[in-house]
Scaffold this motif. Structure first.
Motif, mmCIF file in Angstrom:
data_model
loop_
_atom_site.group_PDB
_atom_site.id
_atom_site.type_symbol
_atom_site.label_atom_id
_atom_site.label_comp_id
_atom_site.label_asym_id
_atom_site.label_seq_id
_atom_site.Cartn_x
_atom_site.Cartn_y
_atom_site.Cartn_z
ATOM 1 N N THR A 162 -10.520 4.006 1.389
ATOM 2 C CA THR A 162 -9.477 3.134 0.575
ATOM 3 C C THR A 162 -8.269 3.770 1.041
ATOM 4 N N PRO A 163 -7.426 2.952 1.599
ATOM 5 C CA PRO A 163 -5.973 3.625 2.154
ATOM 6 C C PRO A 163 -5.105 4.093 1.171
ATOM 7 N N GLU A 164 -4.286 5.110 1.594
ATOM 8 C CA GLU A 164 -3.179 5.827 0.899
ATOM 9 C C GLU A 164 -2.026 5.170 1.171
ATOM 10 N N CYS A 165 -1.184 4.636 0.061
ATOM 11 C CA CYS A 165 -0.010 3.901 0.410
ATOM 12 C C CYS A 165 1.250 4.592 -0.538
ATOM 13 N N TRP A 166 2.494 4.414 0.186
ATOM 14 C CA TRP A 166 3.600 5.015 -0.333
ATOM 15 C C TRP A 166 4.850 4.435 0.288
ATOM 16 N N ALA A 221 16.987 -3.902 3.336
ATOM 17 C CA ALA A 221 16.329 -4.365 2.256
ATOM 18 C C ALA A 221 17.250 -4.635 0.809
ATOM 19 N N THR A 222 17.134 -5.770 0.210
ATOM 20 C CA THR A 222 17.776 -6.398 -0.892
ATOM 21 C C THR A 222 16.904 -6.939 -1.883
ATOM 22 N N ASP A 223 17.578 -7.323 -3.060
ATOM 23 C CA ASP A 223 16.870 -7.716 -4.157
ATOM 24 C C ASP A 223 15.675 -9.052 -3.560
ATOM 25 N N GLN A 224 16.016 -9.451 -2.537
ATOM 26 C CA GLN A 224 15.288 -10.568 -1.939
ATOM 27 C C GLN A 224 14.015 -10.022 -1.414
ATOM 28 N N SER A 225 14.055 -8.782 -1.261
ATOM 29 C CA SER A 225 12.829 -8.172 -0.673
ATOM 30 C C SER A 225 11.795 -7.351 -1.631
ATOM 31 N N ASP A 226 12.137 -7.652 -3.042
ATOM 32 C CA ASP A 226 11.214 -7.026 -3.981
ATOM 33 C C ASP A 226 10.043 -7.946 -3.925
ATOM 34 N N GLY A 227 8.948 -7.379 -4.728
ATOM 35 C CA GLY A 227 7.368 -7.904 -4.672
ATOM 36 C C GLY A 227 6.376 -6.852 -4.772
ATOM 37 N N THR A 228 5.280 -7.497 -4.646
ATOM 38 C CA THR A 228 4.129 -6.689 -4.673
ATOM 39 C C THR A 228 3.320 -6.836 -3.192
ATOM 40 N N TYR A 229 3.204 -5.642 -2.576
ATOM 41 C CA TYR A 229 2.853 -5.674 -0.946
ATOM 42 C C TYR A 229 1.614 -5.095 -0.885
ATOM 43 N N GLN A 230 0.723 -5.752 -0.303
ATOM 44 C CA GLN A 230 -0.672 -5.388 -0.167
ATOM 45 C C GLN A 230 -1.140 -4.925 1.374
ATOM 46 N N CYS A 231 -1.447 -3.658 1.342
ATOM 47 C CA CYS A 231 -1.996 -3.542 2.891
ATOM 48 C C CYS A 231 -3.473 -3.569 2.916
ATOM 49 N N SER A 232 -3.998 -4.010 3.856
ATOM 50 C CA SER A 232 -5.409 -4.087 4.626
ATOM 51 C C SER A 232 -5.611 -3.141 5.563
ATOM 52 N N VAL A 233 -6.889 -2.669 5.488
ATOM 53 C CA VAL A 233 -7.170 -1.662 6.755
ATOM 54 C C VAL A 233 -8.738 -2.336 6.904
ATOM 55 N N SER A 234 -8.972 -2.643 8.079
ATOM 56 C CA SER A 234 -10.329 -3.026 8.531
ATOM 57 C C SER A 234 -10.934 -2.538 10.077
ATOM 58 N N GLN A 239 -13.638 -3.380 5.101
ATOM 59 C CA GLN A 239 -12.213 -3.649 4.977
ATOM 60 C C GLN A 239 -11.872 -3.038 3.406
ATOM 61 N N GLU A 240 -10.764 -2.447 3.490
ATOM 62 C CA GLU A 240 -10.325 -1.726 1.904
ATOM 63 C C GLU A 240 -8.724 -2.104 2.057
ATOM 64 N N LYS A 241 -8.107 -2.319 0.714
ATOM 65 C CA LYS A 241 -6.915 -2.345 0.517
ATOM 66 C C LYS A 241 -6.298 -1.585 -0.577
ATOM 67 N N CYS A 242 -4.696 -1.669 -0.669
ATOM 68 C CA CYS A 242 -4.035 -0.793 -1.470
ATOM 69 C C CYS A 242 -2.822 -1.717 -1.606
ATOM 70 N N GLU A 243 -2.169 -1.424 -2.763
ATOM 71 C CA GLU A 243 -0.932 -2.218 -3.447
ATOM 72 C C GLU A 243 0.191 -1.360 -3.583
ATOM 73 N N LEU A 244 1.440 -1.866 -3.316
ATOM 74 C CA LEU A 244 2.597 -1.346 -3.599
ATOM 75 C C LEU A 244 3.714 -2.250 -4.189
ATOM 76 N N ILE A 245 4.610 -1.806 -5.278
ATOM 77 C CA ILE A 245 5.558 -2.326 -5.799
ATOM 78 C C ILE A 245 6.850 -2.077 -5.438
ATOM 79 N N LEU A 246 7.385 -2.996 -4.765
ATOM 80 C CA LEU A 246 9.004 -2.544 -4.261
ATOM 81 C C LEU A 246 9.924 -3.385 -5.187
#
Length: 368
Positions: A162-166, A221-234, A239-246
């Protein structure tokens, strides 16, 4: 119609012979028909298979016999040697109705799926795979005159962890924001991909993704760039995933949060320093108080007054000294013989009579 020269028979005078060509074609047709009716391995599927470490795998090897195959059935599984000049390594066979296992790294983990593979199923199980088990395996089935074989390459890989995201950002809007995604375990090749799962618009237009390192850079980056981002490594086996909230709208507060945290940390350190100084002052004050406190000195009681020795005690002491001065043997003999007199203080040679004092005067102290 022209034929290859090696299929033509030359007759007298160098002319070609049609009967020779027809014979050759008939032989080829007969051979092809004979081979089509011989033993055949019917298993199909991929010739290269990738499996995760610690998993089990089934390698198929089903076959079909023909009435023309009358010889003894012989099934052989072996590891193909990459060097074609060297022999392959046999690991499992079935001959004359018996199974034989040979010494190999697969001992106890390589076995037939069927108790009796002569029924047309020579497939095998390989259990608890290791990364060192990557090899090309061959299944060969023989029953004279039929013979057929099948090769399958098995690649064993480690699943991605499982990847580490920051997030790495400056804290101000209209600045670049970098999203990192790294896994610390997994067999190469590892492929990273980013996606914004909170919006159907996908990634921002001013973003770039590095599929090899796992970074996503969002320019300005602006307000239009916000959201939940998901990274997948395979990789080839998982395959494993992690998520970030920007939230770029809140990035301006991040710098203030850092400042507030630093101020609070400094105040806490100052309080600890003041507490330490106060403890040191208390210790010094206690030591000074102990040093200045008067001590109560008590006067010891007067020693007991020695009484004046009496004449009786002096005589006893002199007699005791006289006995000590005598030879023990003589003293014992004198004690047994009543005619002998034990010296008394008056007759002791070690004593001297004390002159009596005249009346009205104090007695002098005795002398020895």
């Amino acid at each position: 119609m022209s034929y290859p020269r090696h299929l033509l028979s030359l007759g007298p005078g160098g002319s070609s012979s049609r009967p020779g060509l027809i014979g050759t074609l008939l032989f080829v047709a007969w051979t092809t028909s004979a081979l089509s009716n011989a033993l055949k391995i019917t298993s199909t599927g991929r010739q290269t298979v990738y499996v995760a470490e610690h998993d089990d795998i089934e390698i198929g090897c089903t076959f079909q016999l023909e009435p023309a195959d009358t010889g003894a059935l012989d099934i052989e599984w072996s590891i193909m040697n990459p060097d074609t000049t060297q022999l392959d390594r046999v690991i499992l066979t079935y001959q004359h109705g018996q199974q034989f296992t040979y010494d190999s790294p697969f001992s106890g983990r390589f076995e037939f799926m069927e108790a009796d593979p002569s029924n047309g199923n020579a497939s095998v199980w390989i259990r608890t795979l290791r990364t060192t088990d990557t090899n090309t395996f061959q299944c060969k089935v023989k029953q004279a005159p039929g013979i057929d074989s099948r090769k399958v390459t098995v690649g064993v890989h480690v699943r991605p962890q499982t990847p580490e995201c920051w997030i790495d950002r400056s804290g101000d809007q209209d600045q670049d924001v970098t999203l990192h995604c790294v896994t610390h375990k997994g067999s190469a090749p590892l492929t990273y991909s980013w996606n914004r799962v909170s919006s159907s618009r996908g990634l921002p237009a001013r973003s770039t993704t590095d599929r090899g390192s796992g970074t996503l850079v969002i320019r300005n980056a602006t307000d239009q760039s916000d959201g939940t981002y998901q990274c997948s490594v395979s990789n080839l086996v998982g395959q494993e995933k992690c998520e970030l909230i920007l939230s770029p709208a809140a990035t301006g507060d991040s710098k203030a949060g850092v400042i507030v945290g630093a101020v609070l940390g400094a105040l806490l350190a100052l309080l600890l320093l003041l507490l330490l100084l106060w403890l040191l002052c208390c210790c010094c004050r206690r030591r000074r108080h102990k040093k200045d406190r008067p001590y109560d000195i008590r006067e010891d009681a007067a020693p007991p007054v020695s009484r004046e020795p009496s004449v009786r005690s002096v005589r006893s002491y002199k007699a005791h000294q006289a006995r000590k001065a005598m030879d023990p043997a003589v003293y014992s003999a004198m004690k047994r013989d009543d005619s002998l007199q034990i010296p008394t203080p008056e007759h002791s040679p070690f004593s001297r009579r004390i002159p009596s004092a005249p009346p009205g005067e104090s007695k002098p102290f005795f002398q020895i």
